[in-house]
Scaffold this motif. Structure first.
Motif, PDB file in Angstrom:
ATOM      1  N   ASP A  87       3.854 -22.089 -21.194  1.00 50.17           N
ATOM      2  CA  ASP A  87       3.357 -20.715 -21.211  1.00 50.17           C
ATOM      3  C   ASP A  87       4.093 -19.943 -22.308  1.00 50.17           C
ATOM      4  O   ASP A  87       5.302 -19.747 -22.234  1.00 50.17           O
ATOM      5  CB  ASP A  87       3.591 -20.077 -19.838  1.00 50.17           C
ATOM      6  CG  ASP A  87       2.950 -18.696 -19.713  1.00 50.17           C
ATOM      7  OD1 ASP A  87       2.579 -18.106 -20.741  1.00 50.17           O
ATOM      8  OD2 ASP A  87       2.834 -18.207 -18.569  1.00 50.17           O
ATOM      9  N   MET A  92       6.515 -14.196 -20.620  1.00 51.09           N
ATOM     10  CA  MET A  92       7.598 -15.184 -20.580  1.00 51.09           C
ATOM     11  C   MET A  92       8.813 -14.727 -21.397  1.00 51.09           C
ATOM     12  O   MET A  92       9.861 -15.367 -21.357  1.00 51.09           O
ATOM     13  CB  MET A  92       7.097 -16.522 -21.106  1.00 51.09           C
ATOM     14  CG  MET A  92       6.124 -17.233 -20.170  1.00 51.09           C
ATOM     15  SD  MET A  92       6.928 -17.923 -18.711  1.00 51.09           S
ATOM     16  CE  MET A  92       7.765 -19.327 -19.450  1.00 51.09           C
ATOM     17  N   ASP A 125      -1.453 -19.234 -24.204  1.00 47.84           N
ATOM     18  CA  ASP A 125      -1.442 -17.884 -23.655  1.00 47.84           C
ATOM     19  C   ASP A 125      -2.845 -17.594 -23.156  1.00 47.84           C
ATOM     20  O   ASP A 125      -3.190 -17.937 -22.040  1.00 47.84           O
ATOM     21  CB  ASP A 125      -0.947 -16.842 -24.675  1.00 47.84           C
ATOM     22  CG  ASP A 125      -1.491 -17.079 -26.082  1.00 47.84           C
ATOM     23  OD1 ASP A 125      -2.718 -17.279 -26.235  1.00 47.84           O
ATOM     24  OD2 ASP A 125      -0.704 -17.050 -27.035  1.00 47.84           O
ATOM     25  N   THR A 157      -1.603 -13.902 -20.608  1.00 50.93           N
ATOM     26  CA  THR A 157      -1.758 -15.151 -19.854  1.00 50.93           C
ATOM     27  C   THR A 157      -3.203 -15.299 -19.396  1.00 50.93           C
ATOM     28  O   THR A 157      -3.761 -14.384 -18.792  1.00 50.93           O
ATOM     29  CB  THR A 157      -0.851 -15.156 -18.607  1.00 50.93           C
ATOM     30  OG1 THR A 157       0.469 -14.790 -18.989  1.00 50.93           O
ATOM     31  CG2 THR A 157      -0.841 -16.521 -17.954  1.00 50.93           C
ATOM     32  N   LEU A 159      -4.695 -18.660 -17.730  1.00 51.94           N
ATOM     33  CA  LEU A 159      -4.624 -20.070 -17.383  1.00 51.94           C
ATOM     34  C   LEU A 159      -6.003 -20.720 -17.352  1.00 51.94           C
ATOM     35  O   LEU A 159      -6.195 -21.833 -17.856  1.00 51.94           O
ATOM     36  CB  LEU A 159      -3.950 -20.224 -16.014  1.00 51.94           C
ATOM     37  CG  LEU A 159      -2.467 -19.829 -15.938  1.00 51.94           C
ATOM     38  CD1 LEU A 159      -2.072 -19.560 -14.498  1.00 51.94           C
ATOM     39  CD2 LEU A 159      -1.593 -20.915 -16.529  1.00 51.94           C
ATOM     40  N   SER A 180       5.331 -22.391 -16.420  1.00 53.70           N
ATOM     41  CA  SER A 180       4.838 -21.019 -16.524  1.00 53.70           C
ATOM     42  C   SER A 180       5.438 -20.167 -15.416  1.00 53.70           C
ATOM     43  O   SER A 180       5.917 -20.687 -14.399  1.00 53.70           O
ATOM     44  CB  SER A 180       3.303 -21.018 -16.420  1.00 53.70           C
ATOM     45  OG  SER A 180       2.785 -19.705 -16.328  1.00 53.70           O
ATOM     46  N   ASP A 184      -0.478 -14.365 -13.780  1.00 55.10           N
ATOM     47  CA  ASP A 184      -1.787 -14.252 -14.415  1.00 55.10           C
ATOM     48  C   ASP A 184      -2.675 -13.374 -13.534  1.00 55.10           C
ATOM     49  O   ASP A 184      -2.955 -13.740 -12.384  1.00 55.10           O
ATOM     50  CB  ASP A 184      -2.406 -15.648 -14.579  1.00 55.10           C
ATOM     51  CG  ASP A 184      -3.734 -15.629 -15.315  1.00 55.10           C
ATOM     52  OD1 ASP A 184      -4.330 -14.540 -15.466  1.00 55.10           O
ATOM     53  OD2 ASP A 184      -4.198 -16.701 -15.735  1.00 55.10           O
TER      54      ASP A 184
END
Length: 290
Positions: A87, A92, A125, A157, A159, A180, A184
């Motif tokens: 991630d 992050m 990302d 983010t 996913l 990660s 999200d």
């Protein structure tokens, strides 16, 4: 961030294997057994001889006993495809989560490289930015260090979109490791199911820090969303701070329960702990490495 490990830690990593709950047929010979029957060293089974089979593998002792031509089959040692999703979204950046994620990725790479597994590093990302093959053999770790050091955070983010893009590329089935914080807004459930639906063995490494679960101050506080840059002025009371911490713990517990329900590996990696402790203790306890 300069990445490096001391020689003692690297030696410890060489004795570990990344554990997959599934067995995948690889492309190159490596230091693990795959379900493909071939010309490996470990005897697996026999089957009836068919025209065109290699007569050198006929079990002549069995022929003398049974009067039937049987072919000896062996388990073939092959590489495990390992996909390391890191991630690299802006969330992050907080509390060194990205730095710790890259250290863990480097350690996992070294374990895979030492056993000739095929490791691919993928920062993401809102999308999977690129795929970087680590090659094979532990001598490649210095190139891996360079690649990880060059990674930067940026973007939001997402996913689901990232893993849909990866799934659409039709990569070989293997072990998909997602490192990660799983913060999200769109959730993580459908994204992890996409990888499972493609036949990958999925393993979740949740990055966490004390800053995630503690608002850090009481009174009038200005909160800035690192990904959307939305600013909110909030009066943080003791009750609100406790509710914030509870919400974060519930998020973590829900992720762990989801992974358990769908047979997805899960470990939590706190940035306050050393990489060596996480790999040699937490990952072992989580049956991720052995």
């Amino acid at each position: 961030m300069a990445l490096s490990f001391d020689s003692d830690f690297l030696k410890k990593l060489e004795y570990l294997h990344v554990v997959s709950k599934k067995a995948f047929a690889g492309q190159a010979r490596a230091d693990r057994l795959a379900p493909k029957r071939g010309r490996g060293l470990e005897f697996a089974d026999t089957r009836g001889y068919s025209p065109g089979d290699d007569f050198r593998h006929i079990d002549w002792k069995a022929y003398k006993r049974l009067g039937r031509l049987l072919l000896r089959l062996f388990d073939e040692e092959q590489d495990l495809p390992i996909y390391l999703f890191i991630d690299a979204s802006r969330s992050m950046e907080a509390a060194e989560k990205f730095d710790q994620a890259r250290r863990l990725a480097a350690a996992l790479c070294y374990i895979g490289l030492a056993h000739l597994d095929r490791v691919t590093i993928m920062p993401f990302d809102e999308t999977v930015r690129e795929e970087r093959s680590a090659g094979q053999g532990k001598g490649r770790i210095f190139r891996v260090f360079e690649q990880l050091e060059q990674m930067k955070t940026g973007g939001r983010t997402n996913l689901a979109e990232s893993f849909k893009l990866f799934a659409a590329r039709g990569r070989r089935q293997g072990l998909a490791v997602i490192i990660s914080d799983f913060l999200d807004p769109g959730g993580y459930e459908s994204a992890l199911k996409v990888l499972q639906a493609r036949g990958h063995d999925v393993y979740v490494v949740q990055m966490a820090s004390e800053a995630d679960r503690d608002p850090g101050a009481l009174g009038d506080v200005k909160f800035v969303d690192t990904e959307t840059e939305v600013v909110r002025d909030v009066e943080v009371t003791p009750a609100l701070a406790a509710a914030y911490t509870k919400a974060w713990e519930e998020h973590t517990e829900a992720l762990a329960r989801f992974c358990g329900r769908y047979n997805i590996g899960y470990v939590r990696a706190d940035v306050e702990r050393s990489v060596e402790e996480i790999i040699l203790q937490t990952f072992r306890q989580g049956r991720f490495v052995a």
